[in-house]
Design a protein around this motif. Structure first.
Motif, PDB file in Angstrom:
ATOM      1  N   UNK A  58      -3.176  16.979  28.719  1.00  0.00           N
ATOM      2  CA  UNK A  58      -3.755  17.846  28.087  1.00  0.00           C
ATOM      3  C   UNK A  58      -2.982  18.761  27.117  1.00  0.00           C
ATOM      4  N   UNK A  59      -1.989  19.273  28.006  1.00  0.00           N
ATOM      5  CA  UNK A  59      -0.976  20.120  27.231  1.00  0.00           C
ATOM      6  C   UNK A  59      -0.093  19.247  26.237  1.00  0.00           C
ATOM      7  N   UNK A  60       0.308  18.260  26.462  1.00  0.00           N
ATOM      8  CA  UNK A  60       0.937  17.354  25.457  1.00  0.00           C
ATOM      9  C   UNK A  60      -0.004  16.898  24.110  1.00  0.00           C
ATOM     10  N   UNK A  61      -1.356  16.970  24.310  1.00  0.00           N
ATOM     11  CA  UNK A  61      -2.293  16.567  23.276  1.00  0.00           C
ATOM     12  C   UNK A  61      -2.391  17.932  22.533  1.00  0.00           C
ATOM     13  N   UNK A  62      -2.424  19.076  23.061  1.00  0.00           N
ATOM     14  CA  UNK A  62      -2.590  20.279  22.369  1.00  0.00           C
ATOM     15  C   UNK A  62      -1.464  20.604  21.347  1.00  0.00           C
ATOM     16  N   UNK A 152      -2.455  30.813  21.597  1.00  0.00           N
ATOM     17  CA  UNK A 152      -1.869  30.261  22.750  1.00  0.00           C
ATOM     18  C   UNK A 152      -2.995  29.307  23.610  1.00  0.00           C
ATOM     19  N   UNK A 153      -2.425  28.695  24.522  1.00  0.00           N
ATOM     20  CA  UNK A 153      -3.259  28.082  25.453  1.00  0.00           C
ATOM     21  C   UNK A 153      -3.193  28.174  26.939  1.00  0.00           C
ATOM     22  N   UNK A 154      -4.373  28.125  27.546  1.00  0.00           N
ATOM     23  CA  UNK A 154      -4.556  28.268  29.189  1.00  0.00           C
ATOM     24  C   UNK A 154      -4.955  26.804  29.519  1.00  0.00           C
ATOM     25  N   UNK A 155      -4.053  26.155  30.025  1.00  0.00           N
ATOM     26  CA  UNK A 155      -4.296  24.739  30.514  1.00  0.00           C
ATOM     27  C   UNK A 155      -4.500  24.834  31.812  1.00  0.00           C
ATOM     28  N   UNK A 156      -5.470  24.139  32.450  1.00  0.00           N
ATOM     29  CA  UNK A 156      -5.921  24.258  34.019  1.00  0.00           C
ATOM     30  C   UNK A 156      -6.793  23.093  34.318  1.00  0.00           C
ATOM     31  N   UNK A 157      -6.646  22.977  35.628  1.00  0.00           N
ATOM     32  CA  UNK A 157      -7.704  21.969  36.592  1.00  0.00           C
ATOM     33  C   UNK A 157      -8.300  22.670  37.688  1.00  0.00           C
ATOM     34  N   UNK A 214      -9.805   8.590  33.025  1.00  0.00           N
ATOM     35  CA  UNK A 214     -10.440   7.681  34.041  1.00  0.00           C
ATOM     36  C   UNK A 214     -11.664   8.616  34.561  1.00  0.00           C
ATOM     37  N   UNK A 215     -12.590   8.782  33.823  1.00  0.00           N
ATOM     38  CA  UNK A 215     -13.817   9.504  34.091  1.00  0.00           C
ATOM     39  C   UNK A 215     -14.574   8.917  35.265  1.00  0.00           C
ATOM     40  N   UNK A 216     -14.927   9.265  36.252  1.00  0.00           N
ATOM     41  CA  UNK A 216     -15.232  10.618  36.361  1.00  0.00           C
ATOM     42  C   UNK A 216     -14.047  11.349  37.359  1.00  0.00           C
ATOM     43  N   UNK A 217     -12.951  10.461  37.256  1.00  0.00           N
ATOM     44  CA  UNK A 217     -11.666  10.973  38.409  1.00  0.00           C
ATOM     45  C   UNK A 217     -11.074  12.307  38.092  1.00  0.00           C
ATOM     46  N   UNK A 218     -10.727  12.375  36.899  1.00  0.00           N
ATOM     47  CA  UNK A 218      -9.792  13.675  36.511  1.00  0.00           C
ATOM     48  C   UNK A 218      -9.952  14.238  35.167  1.00  0.00           C
ATOM     49  N   UNK A 219     -10.187  15.526  35.230  1.00  0.00           N
ATOM     50  CA  UNK A 219     -10.608  16.229  34.011  1.00  0.00           C
ATOM     51  C   UNK A 219      -9.748  17.674  33.896  1.00  0.00           C
ATOM     52  N   UNK A 220      -9.093  17.862  33.011  1.00  0.00           N
ATOM     53  CA  UNK A 220      -8.480  19.215  32.490  1.00  0.00           C
ATOM     54  C   UNK A 220      -9.102  20.031  31.508  1.00  0.00           C
ATOM     55  N   UNK A 221      -9.166  21.155  31.508  1.00  0.00           N
ATOM     56  CA  UNK A 221      -9.588  22.096  30.477  1.00  0.00           C
ATOM     57  C   UNK A 221      -8.566  22.870  29.885  1.00  0.00           C
ATOM     58  N   UNK A 222      -8.691  23.164  28.771  1.00  0.00           N
ATOM     59  CA  UNK A 222      -7.678  23.861  27.887  1.00  0.00           C
ATOM     60  C   UNK A 222      -8.683  24.957  27.161  1.00  0.00           C
ATOM     61  N   UNK A 223      -8.425  26.415  27.592  1.00  0.00           N
ATOM     62  CA  UNK A 223      -9.084  27.484  26.689  1.00  0.00           C
ATOM     63  C   UNK A 223      -7.725  27.831  25.808  1.00  0.00           C
ATOM     64  N   UNK A 224      -8.446  27.933  24.332  1.00  0.00           N
ATOM     65  CA  UNK A 224      -7.687  28.157  23.093  1.00  0.00           C
ATOM     66  C   UNK A 224      -7.952  29.549  22.744  1.00  0.00           C
ATOM     67  N   UNK A 225      -6.891  30.457  22.613  1.00  0.00           N
ATOM     68  CA  UNK A 225      -7.197  31.795  22.313  1.00  0.00           C
ATOM     69  C   UNK A 225      -6.996  31.830  20.585  1.00  0.00           C
ATOM     70  N   UNK A 226      -7.835  32.214  19.971  1.00  0.00           N
ATOM     71  CA  UNK A 226      -8.044  32.237  18.520  1.00  0.00           C
ATOM     72  C   UNK A 226      -6.785  33.004  17.818  1.00  0.00           C
ATOM     73  N   UNK A 227      -6.848  32.753  16.729  1.00  0.00           N
ATOM     74  CA  UNK A 227      -5.503  33.228  15.792  1.00  0.00           C
ATOM     75  C   UNK A 227      -5.922  34.856  15.541  1.00  0.00           C
ATOM     76  N   UNK A 228      -7.197  34.997  15.441  1.00  0.00           N
ATOM     77  CA  UNK A 228      -7.558  36.352  14.959  1.00  0.00           C
ATOM     78  C   UNK A 228      -8.642  37.362  16.050  1.00  0.00           C
TER      79      UNK A 228
END
Length: 228
Positions: A58-62, A152-157, A214-228
């Motif tokens: 998830x981090x690399x993709x962002x 910025x990004x907040x990446x978490x599981x 590999x759904x449903x095995x592992x998911x990650x969420x990334x919260x994105x802070x807007x530029x404004x």
């Protein structure tokens, strides 16, 4: 599959759930199987499990990087980031610690609901399977939003039971995610389901990205802070 953290093909699996937690969590055999795979399917070289692998992805993709996490951290733009890692993000600490702008803060040194950092301190905040142990997770995520720089990004599981809705354990018997370790920091306050993204939006973020291996095995969420 090869490890997307270090590139190794040496993968091993072991079950990690125990019967007491299975009963407290009220999960079916199907759910037991994919959580065991999420936590117990791991690289024998860097010890990354699928939870760490999906977080790394998830981090690399962002940041638009294609490759493995071991190489990602050597990118010049990544070397210049200010990064906060909260409570060791699985196996990723061994890689993140090589970055000049990396800070690791662990409980009780840091309170996620009141981090003490000044506004807009970090480009990236990372945590893994921590939020379910926070009494007020929306407040914790709002702190992540506050200390992130715009863009910025907040990446978490978090452990997600994909066919359920999120449930509070308030009023239920205590449940701990630590075999034989009923310590306060292992106490579960929230059992997350498919609507976990709501906590992200309610905390002030306008965008929540979902990544899966590999759904449903592992998911990650990334919260994105807007530029404004």
């Amino acid at each position: 599959m090869n490890c997307n953290c270090c590139g190794s093909s040496k993968i091993h699996h072991q079950n990690v759930l125990w019967q007491e937690l299975i009963d407290e969590w009220r999960i079916s055999q199907y759910e037991v199987d994919y959580i065991n795979r999420q936590q117990g399917f791991h690289c024998q070289d860097c010890y990354s499990n699928m939870r760490s692998m999906v977080l790394a992805m998830s981090i690399m993709k962002c940041f638009g990087f294609t490759g493995i996490f071991k190489d990602f951290i050597n990118e010049e733009k990544i070397q210049n980031l200010e990064i906060l890692e909260i409570n060791t993000a699985g196996s990723l600490t061994q890689f993140l610690s090589k970055l000049p702008g990396h800070q690791l803060k662990t409980y009780p040194e840091i309170d996620m609901m009141n981090t003490k950092f000044v506004d807009m301190s970090f480009d990236l905040v990372i945590h893994s399977d921590v939020l379910e142990h926070i009494q007020h997770p929306v407040k914790a995520l709002s702190e992540c939003h506050r200390i992130l720089k715009p863009g910025g990004y907040c990446a978490f599981t978090i452990p997600i039971i994909v066919d359920r809705l999120t449930t509070s354990r308030v009023g239920m018997p205590p449940s701990y995610h630590g075999l034989g370790d009923n310590l306060p920091d292992f106490l579960v306050y929230t059992e997350y389901g498919c609507d976990a993204w709501k906590d992200v939006i309610q905390s002030g973020f306008q965008e929540c990205r979902l990544f899966s291996i590999e759904y449903p095995t592992a998911q990650a969420l990334v919260a994105v802070k807007s530029l404004k």
